[in-house]
Design an enzyme around this catalytic site. Structure first.
Site: not given
Ligand code: MEV
Length: 430
Positions: A82, A262, A278, A376
């Protein structure tokens, strides 16, 4: 001590960035060329790591600069697809330097293994639970006899707890084995002990053992981190209030809390992946921990200090390891651990928590002030330009034009690529 503070790191050519990292972390030429060569995972190693291998799925590996954790400067490798995440973490770390950076503390590395027992009668439950607890010492000694290496390094089985679990299939017993796994993630050691202990628990209870497996809800292996941002660096106390309000919204609303978390996971996962750990285990643990109180909550907290500055903290389970697993077999993961300069899993966990806190701060700062799209858009526009066929310096020109026009779209990118193709500038455009 070498400083992780770099201004304009992103402007350096890639080879120079690698050189800086090589110097900072004392990488060998071989390790540096592993990064530069984009060939991080040899065919044979990949073929041994999982089954049915047909190739690799590479991710970009970026370096977040400017981090200071518990007084030490760190360069942080992040593997992520991202755009903006690495830049945002670096920016958040840069602002934090004004107050000495981040502080973090990991708990001892205690993992929980579960043995599920069914068929213990309701009337017998307390007696059987007492029987297990009465045999605790023998059970722990037996578990430790299975892993002398772990014991030699100061770890081993530490405790046994018995839980009553009410399920739609009736009352069950959850026997928890608590194991100090030292610098391992711990699944192998814990699962081996649980499988070997299960027949003994069956004997003690008269029940039947079904599952014998680690719990990813690592409540005994957590990490806390904190940071302070000066109000002047945030554009004044008004913005501190806006960020704190953004946090309150996440606290009150699970729809927002999921997105808030998130943002933190953008940072956490990227370091977990870069170090070959992991990340599914970490994701499962963090989200379950966030819902422990019966409601899904943000994993970070933000508040205004008496001086009007912004203070924040994060608390998450963090079962990462430095021994065993891909951390030791993946050549790039090994280089990433070296870049981080960590010697223990606890240190790694502390840095990861700080990156999560930094990432969450950067997202809230952008969202609560100018909005996320401005930052962004530039990066997104470059991807759109590439997809439309732009190459070389044309990528930046097409992207800049689309941002200027506020029309970052595939059709516009195609038009611009056609238009500009004949008129490539003889020098790079900023
Ligand atoms: C995007 O990957 C992450 C954010 O949505 C996080 C947030 O909203 O806090 C920007």
């Amino acid at each position: 001590m070498k400083s992780s503070s770099f201004s304009g790191f992103y402007k350096l050519p890639m080879d120079d960035r690698v050189r800086e990292v090589q110097e900072f972390a004392g990488l060998s030429d071989e390790e540096a060329s592993l990064l530069k060569g984009f060939m991080g995972l040899p065919r044979d190693t990949a073929d041994r790591m999982i089954e049915n291998v047909v190739g690799c799925m590479p991710l970009p590996l970026g370096i977040a600069v400017n981090f200071q954790v518990n007084g030490a400067d760190r360069l942080v490798p992040m593997a992520i697809e991202e755009p903006s995440v690495v830049a945002a973490a670096s920016h958040a770390a840069k602002l934090a330097r004004a107050t000495g950076g981040f502080t973090a503390k990991a708990s001892p590395p205690l993992m929980i293994g579960q043995i599920q027992i069914v068929g213990v009668g309701e009337e017998d439950f307390n007696d059987k639970a007492a029987g297990i607890l009465g045999a605790k010492k023998e059970l722990l000694d037996f578990a430790n006899s299975l892993d002398p290496v772990l014991v030699k390094f100061g770890g081993g089985a530490r405790d046994i707890e018995v839980r009553e679990v009410k399920t739609s299939g009736g009352r069950m017993m959850g026997v928890h084995l608590v194991v100090d796994v030292r610098d391992a993630m711990g699944a192998n050691a814990v699962n081996t002990m649980c499988e070997a202990l299960a027949p003994k628990i069956e004997e003690l209870t008269g029940g039947t053992a079904i599952l014998r497996i680690i719990s990813n809800l690592a409540v005994k292996r957590t990490v806390r981190a904190g940071v302070k941002y000066k109000k002047e660096d945030l554009g004044g106390e008004g913005n501190v209030d806006r960020i704190v309000n953004a946090y309150y919204f996440a606290e009150g609303d699970p729809f927002r809390a999921a997105t808030h978390n998130k943002g933190a996971m953008n940072g956490i996962d990227a370091v977990v992946i870069a170090t070959g750990n992991d990340w599914r285990a970490i994701e499962a643990g963090v989200h379950a921990y966030a819902a422990m109180g019966g409601r899904y909550l943000p994993v970070t907290k933000w508040w205004k200090s008496a001086e009007g500055d912004l203070e924040g903290s994060i608390e998450v389970p963090m079962a990462v390891g430095l021994v065993g697993g891909a951390t030791k077999t993946h050549p790039v993961a090994k280089v990433c651990v070296k870049i981080l300069g960590v010697k223990t899993a606890a240190e790694l966990a502390e840095i990861i928590a700080c990156v999560g806190l930094a990432q969450n701060f950067a997202a809230l700062k952008a969202l609560a002030t100018e909005g996320i799209q401005r930052g962004h858009m530039g990066l997104h526009a470059r991807n759109v330009a590439v997809a439309a066929g732009a190459t070389g310096e044309l990528v930046d020109r097409v992207a800049a034009k689309m941002v200027e026009e506020k029309r970052v779209r595939a059709d516009r990118a195609k038009e611009l690529v056609e238009e500009m193709k004949g008129k490539q500038a003889p020098f790079p455009v900023n």
